[in-house]
Design a protein around this motif. Sequence first.
Motif, mmCIF file in Angstrom:
data_model
loop_
_atom_site.group_PDB
_atom_site.id
_atom_site.type_symbol
_atom_site.label_atom_id
_atom_site.label_comp_id
_atom_site.label_asym_id
_atom_site.label_seq_id
_atom_site.Cartn_x
_atom_site.Cartn_y
_atom_site.Cartn_z
ATOM 1 N N ILE A 76 27.534 -56.867 -11.473
ATOM 2 C CA ILE A 76 28.389 -55.460 -10.856
ATOM 3 C C ILE A 76 27.577 -55.163 -9.686
ATOM 4 O O ILE A 76 26.590 -54.894 -9.834
ATOM 5 C CB ILE A 76 28.226 -54.374 -11.994
ATOM 6 N N ALA A 77 28.219 -55.301 -8.370
ATOM 7 C CA ALA A 77 27.751 -55.106 -7.084
ATOM 8 C C ALA A 77 28.704 -54.999 -6.156
ATOM 9 O O ALA A 77 29.763 -55.274 -6.397
ATOM 10 C CB ALA A 77 26.791 -56.628 -7.060
ATOM 11 N N ARG A 78 28.226 -54.856 -4.952
ATOM 12 C CA ARG A 78 29.153 -54.771 -3.784
ATOM 13 C C ARG A 78 29.455 -56.281 -3.608
ATOM 14 O O ARG A 78 28.748 -57.207 -3.276
ATOM 15 C CB ARG A 78 28.439 -54.286 -2.540
ATOM 16 N N GLY A 79 30.796 -56.458 -3.337
ATOM 17 C CA GLY A 79 31.429 -57.779 -3.058
ATOM 18 C C GLY A 79 31.681 -57.788 -1.518
ATOM 19 O O GLY A 79 32.319 -56.832 -1.045
ATOM 20 N N VAL A 80 31.492 -58.838 -0.789
ATOM 21 C CA VAL A 80 31.698 -58.678 0.647
ATOM 22 C C VAL A 80 32.756 -60.061 0.846
ATOM 23 O O VAL A 80 32.123 -61.434 0.410
ATOM 24 C CB VAL A 80 30.431 -59.045 1.758
ATOM 25 N N VAL A 113 31.477 -55.784 9.237
ATOM 26 C CA VAL A 113 30.740 -55.405 7.999
ATOM 27 C C VAL A 113 29.364 -56.142 8.275
ATOM 28 O O VAL A 113 29.026 -56.895 8.874
ATOM 29 C CB VAL A 113 31.358 -56.335 6.989
ATOM 30 N N GLU A 116 24.041 -56.580 2.841
ATOM 31 C CA GLU A 116 23.317 -55.692 2.187
ATOM 32 C C GLU A 116 22.494 -56.386 1.065
ATOM 33 O O GLU A 116 23.137 -57.481 0.419
ATOM 34 C CB GLU A 116 23.726 -54.496 1.751
ATOM 35 N N ASP A 119 24.337 -58.064 -2.277
ATOM 36 C CA ASP A 119 25.767 -58.643 -2.375
ATOM 37 C C ASP A 119 26.076 -59.575 -2.798
ATOM 38 O O ASP A 119 25.536 -60.495 -3.218
ATOM 39 C CB ASP A 119 26.164 -58.535 -0.667
ATOM 40 N N TYR A 209 37.783 -56.342 3.264
ATOM 41 C CA TYR A 209 36.458 -57.318 3.281
ATOM 42 C C TYR A 209 35.226 -56.577 2.581
ATOM 43 O O TYR A 209 34.498 -57.258 2.497
ATOM 44 C CB TYR A 209 36.170 -57.229 4.847
#
Length: 209
Positions: A76-80, A113, A116, A119, A209
Amino acid sequence: PDGNGVADSMRLGEERKRHVSYTGTAVSMYAHTGTHIDALNHFGLNGKIWNGFSETEYLGDRGWTVSGAETLPPIIARGVLIDVAAAKGLQQLPSNYRISRKDLREALDMEGVKLEQGDVVVIRTGRMRVYDKAQVYMANSPGLSLDAAKFLVEDGGAMVVGADNLSLETFPSEVSDSYLPLHTYLLAEPGAPIIEMINLEELARDRVY
């Protein structure tokens, strides 16, 4: 007979088969089928996998006893999404194109973008556009360079790296003593799982994005 009628009831003969017939199917497949994640024990270096686990201590007769896919927690994290093909004005990168650190930076600048720590970074080459043509999809795929992978993990802080191609990297190998240098680097050194064969076309179309 085993005394309770089970063996009798399961006994197969011509008469019984004509009364109740049965057909079953067995499925055998390689785990790298469709979208999947490479666990940390998938590749190693010099007899060891990530975290220093050695084959002499942790390799059993049914494979590694540590670091398998079953040990991965929910991610569970930010996707880029880094759409390298779009940044170059292309629908799909050319065959065998090796994505550089510079390519990634230019695509991130186009998207506005910044990476981080922590990611999950996925790379679009556009190869998924020909996924329904298996031999075309698999042959001479574009992919990341080793330097680009190091940029994502060491400079950008990515904890998972993925792409829409077959094996993240491209061929032939750019390293003389390793046929899959990105796999041995990402999995065995920083411990970054790899996700392969991701369909990124809708995200790219919508510029998410």
